[in-house]
Design an enzyme around this catalytic site. Structure first.
Site, short mmCIF file in Angstrom:
data_model
loop_
_atom_site.label_atom_id
_atom_site.label_comp_id
_atom_site.label_asym_id
_atom_site.label_seq_id
_atom_site.Cartn_x
_atom_site.Cartn_y
_atom_site.Cartn_z
N ILE A 1 0.80 -1.22 0.00
CA ILE A 1 0.00 0.00 0.00
C ILE A 1 0.84 1.27 0.00
CG2 ILE A 1 -2.06 -1.04 1.02
CD1 ILE A 1 -1.13 0.02 3.76
N GLY B 1 11.89 1.73 3.39
CA GLY B 1 11.07 0.54 3.64
C GLY B 1 9.84 0.46 2.77
N ASP C 1 7.82 16.31 8.52
CA ASP C 1 7.71 15.72 7.18
C ASP C 1 6.25 15.40 6.86
OD1 ASP C 1 8.75 14.90 4.75
OD2 ASP C 1 9.19 12.86 5.43
#
Length: 314
Positions: free
Chosen positions: A7, A13, A167
């Site tokens: 997703i 990662g 972020d």
């Protein structure tokens, strides 16, 4: 594992959704650590470097249980695992499906050896990120609720943990539908509620974040990551440079105005999206209200001050 679906992804990662032993849908963030192979052009993180994100994930997840400053606005961390081995075939198939449908910017994770370590963070499933929600599912009223919910979460975390996200681009704001009409939160002991307008927001990804626990500062020093500050073409990249300007490239100190910078950015994205039923008087008024927020929010020193004083949230 056979039900897993990729997703999302980041530099360090991959993120998959799957079903846990209880039958609940969960999100797994899988991060390779301590290996010698470069991943997506970057050196793998060490256990020590990943600890920062684990601590922050745990602290923000636990805000939903606090008695003084409480919010459900950050993704819930269910579990944490360290595993060793190659990428399982079912996850590689899910990776390929994602790459075929959307295109991946990451390396296919089929090159890891049997001695490779991975940290797996198991989170609640928070929905679809704003960047991929296509906007057509939402009204401007929903956009206002999203902005309100994000501001609340940041304000609560500021008060409890002296938190900066640093972020908060629209890929890190998850939205899912709900039948729950109101959301509740505690700010400095006072109970409040807000209208969900049919959506719940969860904030994710704390790889650049900063907070304090018991006088200990947990932060990511990006002072030498020159590449992060060189991006062009989107307001997101300007925000990194504006943050650095405000904190003098010292990333351990607390500057909550950075949260306001990201609220300004998020509002610009929400205003740029397409909405159903965007004609009509009500929609025009709501667009004007969001535009006023965009024009004025930067005057506030923190998300807390914006929440308390911005006319849109009163």
């Amino acid at each position: 594992m056979k039900q897993c679906v990729k997703i999302g992804e980041g530099t360090f990662g991959e993120v998959f959704s799957t079903t846990n032993a209880s039958g609940d849908t969960v999100a797994l963030k899988i991060i390779p650590v301590e290996g010698s192979d470069k991943v997506n052009g970057e050196e793998q993180k060490t256990f020590g470097e990943i600890l920062h994100e684990i601590i922050i994930s745990k602290e923000l997840s636990s805000l939903k249980e606090k008695q003084h400053n409480q919010t459900h606005g950050f993704i819930g961390l269910n579990d944490l695992h360290c595993v060793q081995g190659c990428y399982p075939p079912d996850f590689l198939n899910a990776w390929d499906n994602f790459n075929w449908k959307k295109g991946s910017e990451n390396d296919r994770p089929d090159f890891f050896e049997k001695d490779q370590f991975f940290i797996i963070l198991e989170f609640e499933f928070g929905g679809v990120d704003l960047e991929n929600s296509n906007g057509t599912l939402m009204s401007l009223l929903v956009a206002k609720s999203i902005l309100h919910q994000v501001t609340v979460a940041l304000a609560v975390a500021e008060q409890e943990l002296q938190f900066e996200h640093r972020d908060l681009h629209w890929g890190n704001v998850l939205v899912k539908t709900t039948k729950q009409k109101k959301g509740s939160f505690l700010l400095n002991g006072a109970a409040h509620s807000l209208e969900t307008k049919g959506v719940l927001v969860r904030i994710i990804d704390y790889s650049l974040s900063r907070l304090e626990i018991d006088d200990l500062t947990v932060s990511c020093d990006i002072s030498k990551d020159e590449e992060l500050f060189m991006g062009q073409g989107d307001y997101q990249f300007d925000i990194y440079r504006l943050m650095r300007q405000e904190n003098g490239n010292n990333w351990s100190n607390y500057h909550p105005h950075t949260n306001v910078l990201w609220l300004h950015y998020l509002c610009s994205k929400l205003l740029s999206m397409k909405y159903r039923g965007s004609g009509g008087r009500g929609a025009k008024d709501m667009r004007e209200e969001l535009t006023r927020f965009y024009d004025n929010v930067l005057q506030y020193s923190s998300a807390t001050e914006a929440l308390r004083n911005c006319p849109m949230f009163q």
